[in-house]
Design a protein around this motif. Structure first.
Motif, PDB file in Angstrom:
ATOM      1  N   ILE A   1     102.097  38.785  86.514  1.00 50.52           N
ATOM      2  CA  ILE A   1     100.897  39.618  86.636  1.00 50.52           C
ATOM      3  C   ILE A   1     100.767  40.077  88.084  1.00 50.52           C
ATOM      4  CG2 ILE A   1      98.380  39.681  86.428  1.00 50.52           C
ATOM      5  CD1 ILE A   1      98.592  37.617  84.208  1.00 50.52           C
ATOM      6  N   LEU A   2     100.903  41.379  88.298  1.00 54.11           N
ATOM      7  CA  LEU A   2     100.812  41.944  89.643  1.00 54.11           C
ATOM      8  C   LEU A   2      99.372  42.205  90.058  1.00 54.11           C
ATOM      9  CD1 LEU A   2     103.736  44.528  89.402  1.00 54.11           C
ATOM     10  CD2 LEU A   2     103.817  42.172  90.251  1.00 54.11           C
ATOM     11  N   GLY A   3      98.517  42.424  89.082  1.00 51.26           N
ATOM     12  CA  GLY A   3      97.105  42.682  89.380  1.00 51.26           C
ATOM     13  C   GLY A   3      96.299  42.728  88.104  1.00 51.26           C
ATOM     14  N   SER A   4      94.985  42.565  88.236  1.00 59.27           N
ATOM     15  CA  SER A   4      94.094  42.614  87.072  1.00 59.27           C
ATOM     16  C   SER A   4      92.767  43.226  87.482  1.00 59.27           C
ATOM     17  CB  SER A   4      93.871  41.214  86.486  1.00 59.27           C
ATOM     18  OG  SER A   4      93.182  40.385  87.408  1.00 59.27           O
ATOM     19  N   GLN A   5      92.070  43.803  86.501  1.00 61.30           N
ATOM     20  CA  GLN A   5      90.777  44.426  86.752  1.00 61.30           C
ATOM     21  C   GLN A   5      89.859  44.188  85.564  1.00 61.30           C
ATOM     22  OE1 GLN A   5      90.938  48.616  87.549  1.00 61.30           O
ATOM     23  NE2 GLN A   5      88.744  48.809  87.953  1.00 61.30           N
ATOM     24  N   ASP A   6      88.635  43.781  85.866  1.00 60.20           N
ATOM     25  CA  ASP A   6      87.628  43.595  84.822  1.00 60.20           C
ATOM     26  C   ASP A   6      87.034  44.958  84.479  1.00 60.20           C
ATOM     27  OD1 ASP A   6      85.608  42.846  83.128  1.00 60.20           O
ATOM     28  OD2 ASP A   6      84.537  41.577  84.556  1.00 60.20           O
ATOM     29  N   THR A   7      87.167  45.378  83.231  1.00 55.13           N
ATOM     30  CA  THR A   7      86.663  46.688  82.805  1.00 55.13           C
ATOM     31  C   THR A   7      85.525  46.547  81.794  1.00 55.13           C
ATOM     32  OG1 THR A   7      88.394  46.806  81.103  1.00 55.13           O
ATOM     33  CG2 THR A   7      88.879  47.822  83.237  1.00 55.13           C
ATOM     34  N   THR A   8      84.786  45.451  81.890  1.00 59.64           N
ATOM     35  CA  THR A   8      83.655  45.219  80.985  1.00 59.64           C
ATOM     36  C   THR A   8      82.605  46.313  81.164  1.00 59.64           C
ATOM     37  OG1 THR A   8      83.991  42.828  80.998  1.00 59.64           O
ATOM     38  CG2 THR A   8      81.791  43.619  80.393  1.00 59.64           C
ATOM     39  N   SER A   9      82.050  46.787  80.056  1.00 65.26           N
ATOM     40  CA  SER A   9      80.992  47.799  80.085  1.00 65.26           C
ATOM     41  C   SER A   9      79.756  47.265  79.374  1.00 65.26           C
ATOM     42  CB  SER A   9      81.464  49.097  79.417  1.00 65.26           C
ATOM     43  OG  SER A   9      81.742  48.870  78.034  1.00 65.26           O
ATOM     44  N   ARG A  10      78.604  47.883  79.687  1.00 72.81           N
ATOM     45  CA  ARG A  10      77.338  47.463  79.078  1.00 72.81           C
ATOM     46  C   ARG A  10      76.616  48.696  78.548  1.00 72.81           C
ATOM     47  NH1 ARG A  10      76.219  42.123  81.657  1.00 72.81           N
ATOM     48  NH2 ARG A  10      74.213  42.092  80.564  1.00 72.81           N
ATOM     49  N   ASP A  11      76.033  48.555  77.367  1.00 73.92           N
ATOM     50  CA  ASP A  11      75.208  49.602  76.774  1.00 73.92           C
ATOM     51  C   ASP A  11      73.777  49.108  76.665  1.00 73.92           C
ATOM     52  OD1 ASP A  11      77.377  51.238  76.490  1.00 73.92           O
ATOM     53  OD2 ASP A  11      77.725  50.770  74.373  1.00 73.92           O
ATOM     54  N   TYR A  12      72.849  49.873  77.227  1.00 75.88           N
ATOM     55  CA  TYR A  12      71.441  49.519  77.158  1.00 75.88           C
ATOM     56  C   TYR A  12      70.711  50.518  76.260  1.00 75.88           C
ATOM     57  CZ  TYR A  12      72.556  46.861  81.399  1.00 75.88           C
ATOM     58  OH  TYR A  12      73.132  46.004  82.313  1.00 75.88           O
ATOM     59  N   GLY A  13      69.676  50.063  75.603  1.00 79.45           N
ATOM     60  CA  GLY A  13      68.884  50.945  74.767  1.00 79.45           C
ATOM     61  C   GLY A  13      67.631  50.267  74.273  1.00 79.45           C
ATOM     62  N   ARG A  14      66.848  51.002  73.537  1.00 74.43           N
ATOM     63  CA  ARG A  14      65.599  50.464  72.989  1.00 74.43           C
ATOM     64  C   ARG A  14      65.391  51.040  71.597  1.00 74.43           C
ATOM     65  NH1 ARG A  14      61.278  47.802  75.053  1.00 74.43           N
ATOM     66  NH2 ARG A  14      59.280  48.014  74.007  1.00 74.43           N
ATOM     67  N   THR A  15      65.060  50.176  70.662  1.00 69.51           N
ATOM     68  CA  THR A  15      64.792  50.627  69.299  1.00 69.51           C
ATOM     69  C   THR A  15      63.384  51.189  69.206  1.00 69.51           C
ATOM     70  OG1 THR A  15      63.953  48.464  68.589  1.00 69.51           O
ATOM     71  CG2 THR A  15      66.336  48.856  68.387  1.00 69.51           C
ATOM     72  N   ALA A  16      63.142  51.989  68.195  1.00 67.59           N
ATOM     73  CA  ALA A  16      61.813  52.553  67.986  1.00 67.59           C
ATOM     74  C   ALA A  16      60.854  51.481  67.479  1.00 67.59           C
ATOM     75  CB  ALA A  16      61.892  53.699  66.985  1.00 67.59           C
ATOM     76  N   GLY A  17      59.582  51.640  67.793  1.00 70.35           N
ATOM     77  CA  GLY A  17      58.574  50.719  67.279  1.00 70.35           C
ATOM     78  C   GLY A  17      58.370  50.925  65.791  1.00 70.35           C
ATOM     79  N   THR A  18      57.784  49.959  65.133  1.00 69.57           N
ATOM     80  CA  THR A  18      57.553  50.043  63.690  1.00 69.57           C
ATOM     81  C   THR A  18      56.099  49.739  63.375  1.00 69.57           C
ATOM     82  OG1 THR A  18      58.170  47.719  63.393  1.00 69.57           O
ATOM     83  CG2 THR A  18      59.917  49.366  63.145  1.00 69.57           C
TER      84      THR A  18
ATOM     85  N   PRO B   1      56.235  46.796  68.713  1.00 71.27           N
ATOM     86  CA  PRO B   1      56.906  47.733  69.615  1.00 71.27           C
ATOM     87  C   PRO B   1      58.416  47.593  69.516  1.00 71.27           C
ATOM     88  CG  PRO B   1      56.057  45.856  70.829  1.00 71.27           C
ATOM     89  CD  PRO B   1      55.539  45.720  69.425  1.00 71.27           C
ATOM     90  N   GLY B   2      59.122  48.606  69.953  1.00 69.99           N
ATOM     91  CA  GLY B   2      60.579  48.543  69.949  1.00 69.99           C
ATOM     92  C   GLY B   2      61.080  47.461  70.891  1.00 69.99           C
ATOM     93  N   VAL B   3      62.302  47.017  70.670  1.00 69.37           N
ATOM     94  CA  VAL B   3      62.886  45.969  71.502  1.00 69.37           C
ATOM     95  C   VAL B   3      64.072  46.537  72.271  1.00 69.37           C
ATOM     96  CG1 VAL B   3      62.163  44.071  70.034  1.00 69.37           C
ATOM     97  CG2 VAL B   3      64.334  45.199  69.590  1.00 69.37           C
ATOM     98  N   THR B   4      64.264  46.021  73.472  1.00 66.37           N
ATOM     99  CA  THR B   4      65.380  46.450  74.310  1.00 66.37           C
ATOM    100  C   THR B   4      66.623  45.646  73.955  1.00 66.37           C
ATOM    101  OG1 THR B   4      63.862  46.997  76.113  1.00 66.37           O
ATOM    102  CG2 THR B   4      66.197  46.692  76.690  1.00 66.37           C
ATOM    103  N   TYR B   5      67.764  46.304  73.849  1.00 71.22           N
ATOM    104  CA  TYR B   5      69.011  45.601  73.574  1.00 71.22           C
ATOM    105  C   TYR B   5      70.017  45.868  74.696  1.00 71.22           C
ATOM    106  CZ  TYR B   5      70.531  50.168  71.721  1.00 71.22           C
ATOM    107  OH  TYR B   5      70.837  51.491  71.569  1.00 71.22           O
ATOM    108  N   ASP B   6      70.884  44.912  74.892  1.00 75.24           N
ATOM    109  CA  ASP B   6      71.900  44.962  75.935  1.00 75.24           C
ATOM    110  C   ASP B   6      73.216  44.530  75.301  1.00 75.24           C
ATOM    111  OD1 ASP B   6      72.502  42.994  78.977  1.00 75.24           O
ATOM    112  OD2 ASP B   6      73.509  44.746  78.171  1.00 75.24           O
ATOM    113  N   ILE B   7      74.128  45.463  75.106  1.00 70.73           N
ATOM    114  CA  ILE B   7      75.399  45.171  74.444  1.00 70.73           C
ATOM    115  C   ILE B   7      76.507  45.112  75.495  1.00 70.73           C
ATOM    116  CG2 ILE B   7      77.072  45.906  72.704  1.00 70.73           C
ATOM    117  CD1 ILE B   7      74.842  47.438  71.336  1.00 70.73           C
ATOM    118  N   VAL B   8      77.155  43.952  75.599  1.00 74.35           N
ATOM    119  CA  VAL B   8      78.237  43.759  76.554  1.00 74.35           C
ATOM    120  C   VAL B   8      79.568  43.933  75.831  1.00 74.35           C
ATOM    121  CG1 VAL B   8      79.319  42.164  78.182  1.00 74.35           C
ATOM    122  CG2 VAL B   8      76.828  42.163  77.911  1.00 74.35           C
TER     123      VAL B   8
END
Length: 241
Positions: free
Chosen positions: A158-175, A191-198
């Motif tokens: 292994i000559l090198g490595s890189q972390d390419t993790t991404s995150r998606d943020y959002g909020r659902t609609a209230g009900t 109320p809607g809830v905030t989500y964080d997807i890694v």
């Protein structure tokens, strides 16, 4: 927190309130049906920031492991703790089946090896929001081992490595839901809830080579056959059609 609006104070608690709205990207209609199978006709799947949400039957949540799962109602009375543990086990199995498998790179992730020179490759692995980071690491190393063996070599460095993790943020609609009991209307709002997807990801730059019997492998070199034999059996493979 749910707010109860009523023409008069109720003498008893009625029904179950909606606990949230599903993240449309995370669940299919078949998965949402799991929520109603528990006998809670108004409950939906909910994505909760940093936790798995289990409905407590009062519109609230009990939190556990990170992720997104359907929300099941826990009936009032005895046996709630036992049922909650059962749902936790089912949720773990559900999450395991939703992670990105070891596959060619696609819309939901996967792994790919791209040549840079005759003996150097860039290995890219990506997972969806249900994939554990260690699984992505396994995918990268396994692909490096496969490329090494397929090209007639025995070891890779292994000559090198890189972390390419991404995150998606959002909020659902209230009900909001209104139930009428006799002459009284009860409206419950959540109320809607905030989500964080890694979404874990990793890039490796590897160099492959052949070590003849009796030769000393380079410092830090991985024996490709051993990596393949150890990681290969434990990775999740795509289901056969």
């Amino acid at each position: 927190m749910a707010q109860l609006i009523s023409a008069r104070a109720p003498k008893q608690s009625f029904g179950r309130s909606i606990t949230g709205q599903a993240n449309a990207l995370a669940f299919s209609k078949a998965e949402l049906a799991l929520c109603t199978a528990a006998g809670e006709k108004h409950q939906r799947a909910v994505a909760v920031t940093g936790s798995l949400g289990f409905s407590d039957g009062e519109g609230g949540h009990q939190h556990g492991k990170q992720g997104l799962i359907p929300c099941f109602g826990v009936p009032r009375g005895g046996g709630g703790a036992m049922k909650l543990r059962l749902f936790a086990v089912l949720a773990a199995a559900f999450l395991a089946g939703c992670q990105t498998p070891y596959q060619e790179m696609g819309a939901t992730g996967g792994v790919v090896a791209m040549p840079i020179t005759n003996d150097t490759y860039r290995i890219s692995a990506r997972g969806n929001g249900f994939t554990d980071p260690t699984a992505v690491q396994d995918y990268s190393l396994l692909k490096a081992a496969e490329v090494t063996l397929q090209t007639g070599n025995t070891h890779f460095v292994i000559l090198g490595s890189q972390d390419t993790t991404s995150r998606d943020y959002g909020r659902t609609a209230g009900t909001m839901q209104t139930n009428v009991y006799g002459n009284t209307a009860f409206t419950t709002y959540n109320p809607g809830v905030t989500y964080d997807i890694v979404k874990p990801g990793q890039d490796l730059l590897v160099q492959v080579g052949k070590v003849l019997p009796g030769q000393q492998p380079p410092a830090g070199a991985f024996p490709a056959q051993q990596v393949y034999d150890n990681i290969g059996p434990r990775v999740l493979r795509p289901k056969k059609k």
